[in-house]
Scaffold this motif. Structure first.
Motif, short mmCIF file in Angstrom:
data_model
loop_
_atom_site.label_atom_id
_atom_site.label_comp_id
_atom_site.label_asym_id
_atom_site.label_seq_id
_atom_site.Cartn_x
_atom_site.Cartn_y
_atom_site.Cartn_z
N GLY A 16 -29.20 -18.63 -55.37
CA GLY A 16 -28.50 -17.94 -56.48
C GLY A 16 -27.68 -16.80 -55.93
O GLY A 16 -26.51 -16.88 -56.41
N PRO A 17 -28.17 -15.80 -55.44
CA PRO A 17 -27.23 -14.81 -54.93
C PRO A 17 -26.11 -15.17 -53.98
O PRO A 17 -25.20 -14.69 -54.17
CB PRO A 17 -28.22 -13.97 -54.21
N ILE A 18 -26.35 -16.23 -53.12
CA ILE A 18 -25.37 -16.76 -52.25
C ILE A 18 -24.23 -17.36 -53.19
O ILE A 18 -22.94 -17.12 -52.87
CB ILE A 18 -25.85 -17.79 -51.39
N ASP A 19 -24.62 -18.11 -54.08
CA ASP A 19 -23.54 -18.64 -55.00
C ASP A 19 -22.65 -17.64 -55.80
O ASP A 19 -21.74 -17.66 -55.86
CB ASP A 19 -24.25 -19.64 -56.01
N THR A 20 -23.38 -16.56 -56.19
CA THR A 20 -22.63 -15.60 -56.76
C THR A 20 -21.82 -14.90 -55.83
O THR A 20 -20.56 -14.56 -56.28
CB THR A 20 -23.91 -14.38 -57.58
N LEU A 21 -22.36 -14.52 -54.76
CA LEU A 21 -21.51 -13.81 -53.48
C LEU A 21 -20.11 -14.62 -53.21
O LEU A 21 -19.27 -14.09 -53.17
CB LEU A 21 -22.20 -13.53 -52.34
N ARG A 22 -20.46 -15.87 -53.33
CA ARG A 22 -19.34 -16.79 -52.95
C ARG A 22 -18.13 -16.91 -54.02
O ARG A 22 -17.17 -16.65 -53.96
CB ARG A 22 -19.76 -18.24 -52.81
N GLN A 23 -18.97 -16.76 -55.20
CA GLN A 23 -17.73 -16.51 -56.55
C GLN A 23 -17.21 -15.33 -56.47
O GLN A 23 -15.90 -15.32 -56.53
CB GLN A 23 -18.86 -16.71 -57.64
N VAL A 24 -17.98 -14.10 -56.27
CA VAL A 24 -17.34 -12.91 -55.91
C VAL A 24 -16.13 -12.67 -55.20
O VAL A 24 -15.22 -12.30 -55.46
CB VAL A 24 -18.36 -11.79 -56.18
N LEU A 25 -16.68 -13.26 -53.98
CA LEU A 25 -15.60 -13.27 -52.61
C LEU A 25 -14.56 -14.07 -53.22
O LEU A 25 -13.21 -13.75 -52.74
CB LEU A 25 -16.34 -13.80 -51.65
N SER A 26 -14.47 -15.18 -53.75
CA SER A 26 -13.44 -16.04 -53.97
C SER A 26 -12.24 -15.26 -54.99
O SER A 26 -11.16 -15.26 -55.15
CB SER A 26 -13.84 -17.46 -54.68
N HIS A 27 -12.98 -14.54 -55.95
CA HIS A 27 -12.16 -13.91 -57.08
C HIS A 27 -11.59 -12.50 -56.69
O HIS A 27 -10.98 -11.89 -57.60
CB HIS A 27 -12.97 -14.18 -58.24
N ALA A 28 -12.22 -11.85 -55.70
CA ALA A 28 -11.95 -10.43 -55.50
C ALA A 28 -10.48 -10.20 -55.02
O ALA A 28 -9.85 -11.11 -54.25
CB ALA A 28 -12.87 -10.12 -54.27
N ASP A 29 -9.91 -9.04 -55.36
CA ASP A 29 -8.58 -8.59 -55.11
C ASP A 29 -8.55 -7.90 -53.95
O ASP A 29 -7.62 -8.03 -52.98
CB ASP A 29 -8.16 -7.62 -56.02
N ALA A 30 -9.89 -7.33 -53.49
CA ALA A 30 -9.96 -6.77 -52.27
C ALA A 30 -11.65 -6.64 -51.69
O ALA A 30 -12.48 -6.69 -52.46
CB ALA A 30 -9.45 -5.28 -52.19
N VAL A 31 -11.84 -6.65 -50.41
CA VAL A 31 -13.16 -6.44 -49.96
C VAL A 31 -13.20 -5.27 -49.24
O VAL A 31 -12.45 -5.24 -48.14
CB VAL A 31 -13.37 -7.87 -49.26
N GLN A 290 -23.95 -5.32 -61.99
CA GLN A 290 -22.92 -5.52 -60.82
C GLN A 290 -23.20 -5.59 -59.54
O GLN A 290 -22.44 -5.54 -58.63
CB GLN A 290 -21.91 -4.34 -61.03
N SER A 291 -24.46 -6.08 -59.25
CA SER A 291 -24.99 -6.15 -57.90
C SER A 291 -25.64 -7.61 -57.53
O SER A 291 -26.38 -7.94 -58.42
CB SER A 291 -25.89 -4.90 -57.67
N VAL A 292 -25.77 -7.75 -56.24
CA VAL A 292 -26.52 -8.58 -55.63
C VAL A 292 -27.44 -8.00 -54.24
O VAL A 292 -26.74 -7.50 -53.60
CB VAL A 292 -25.81 -9.92 -55.10
N CYS A 293 -28.59 -7.86 -54.28
CA CYS A 293 -29.35 -7.51 -53.10
C CYS A 293 -30.30 -8.60 -52.59
O CYS A 293 -30.76 -9.28 -53.10
CB CYS A 293 -30.20 -6.19 -53.62
N ILE A 294 -29.92 -8.63 -51.22
CA ILE A 294 -30.55 -10.00 -50.38
C ILE A 294 -31.44 -9.31 -49.26
O ILE A 294 -30.79 -8.84 -48.41
CB ILE A 294 -29.67 -11.16 -49.99
N HIS A 295 -32.68 -9.78 -49.30
CA HIS A 295 -33.62 -9.35 -48.30
C HIS A 295 -33.41 -10.61 -47.11
O HIS A 295 -34.17 -11.57 -47.18
CB HIS A 295 -34.80 -9.17 -48.56
N ALA A 296 -32.62 -10.54 -46.15
CA ALA A 296 -32.46 -11.58 -45.33
C ALA A 296 -31.71 -11.40 -44.12
O ALA A 296 -30.96 -10.22 -44.01
CB ALA A 296 -32.01 -12.58 -46.00
N ASP A 297 -31.60 -12.13 -43.20
CA ASP A 297 -30.84 -11.88 -41.88
C ASP A 297 -29.40 -12.23 -42.28
O ASP A 297 -29.34 -13.07 -42.86
CB ASP A 297 -31.39 -12.92 -40.81
#
Length: 305
Positions: A16-31, A290-297
């Protein structure tokens, strides 16, 4: 708007968080990427065990330390021994490529976005894989730079040529791909010739690495230029859909990346904060929605993206 996306504070289920990150990254004006030591660790820049033994078994036998960090603090009796150790350390952690393609994967995710990188890492991995030099701010220095140990002036000096000479003087051969090899029957030296010990060209004092360890750290023209570019990037994107992507940042220096990212996310309802960190992925309650926190490599997550 990013603020409409809600997730739990942290999770070990990454789909789920990866899908969210993918969506946010796609629509971001800046990173804005905030990178700490955990990112380079994920890329294979480890400082103990096999990698330490491969390059420093002779130092370990002679001086008794068991990892690269400890070796950096050892009170070597001579500058020739000190720079023999540090030249190997700098070479393998600055001039060799990281063993795993984590930085390459990260670059592929953001290369077509308006991005900026703020990092406490000093191993130059971002620039080596193609990140734009004008979009990087190395806040804590660079293994590839010397400075006066005093310092007598606010200048830094490229050390590539001299570091390679020091490494070769110990018995190594540097292959075309940058790897170190030892000729058959060669016993490596744990010291360098005195004439290779670096001294400041202005005052003659010993050189040191351009690493922020105390108040002698030199913030040269390049450092201040990068700081100004980062400030201008944030000003230009104020209030926009900005993704603060924190990778491998611990609590040694949270005031540089982590806390500012939290504050800027809380201040901007269009911002989104993502933290990927094995064991230390958290955010304050004020920005949970407004956040996603992922415990992973980190490398594993980047590969899935």
């Amino acid at each position: 708007m990013f603020s409409k996306i809600w997730t739990k504070k942290s999770t070990n289920d990454c789909s789920g968080p990866i899908d969210t990150l993918r969506q946010v990254l796609s629509h971001a004006d800046a990173v804005v990427i905030g990178a700490g030591a955990g990112l380079s660790t994920s890329a294979g820049f480890t400082y103990d065990r096999e990698r330490f033994r491969e390059y420093f078994s002779d130092f370990a036998s002679k001086y008794g330390f068991t990892d690269m960090y400890s070796g950096g603090f050892y009170p070597y009796p001579t500058m020739e021994e000190y720079w023999a150790y540090w030249s190997r350390y700098i070479y393998i952690n600055r001039y060799q490529d990281a063993p795993k393609p984590v930085y390459q994967g990260l670059f592929s995710l953001v290369k077509d976005k308006d991005y900026f990188v703020l990092t406490t890492n000093v191993d130059h991995c971002f620039q080596k894989v193609g990140f734009d030099k004008k979009r990087l701010f190395y806040t804590q220095g660079d293994y590839g730079l010397f400075q006066c140990s005093e310092p007598c002036c606010q200048e830094t000096y490229d050390n590539d040529k001299l570091i390679r000479q020091m490494v070769e003087a110990q018995g190594y051969i540097i292959a075309p791909d940058g790897q170190l090899t030892v000729p058959e029957n060669t016993i490596l030296k744990t010291y360098i010739p005195s004439e290779l010990v670096p001294h400041c060209p202005h005052c003659g004092r010993p050189m040191s690495m351009n690493l922020r360890a105390d108040d002698t750290f030199v913030e040269d023209v390049g450092w201040h230029t990068a700081a100004d570019r980062y400030s201008e990037f944030l000003r230009r994107h104020e209030g926009q859909r900005i993704l603060f992507l924190e990778l491998g940042v611990g609590y040694n220096t949270p005031v540089i990346i982590k806390y500012p990212f939290w504050r800027m996310t809380a201040k901007n309802p269009n911002a989104f904060y993502v933290c990927i960190n094995q064991g230390q992925a958290i955010c304050p309650p004020e920005i949970e929605r407004q956040s996603v926190c992922i415990h992973a490599d980190i490398g594993a997550i980047i590969a899935q993206l």
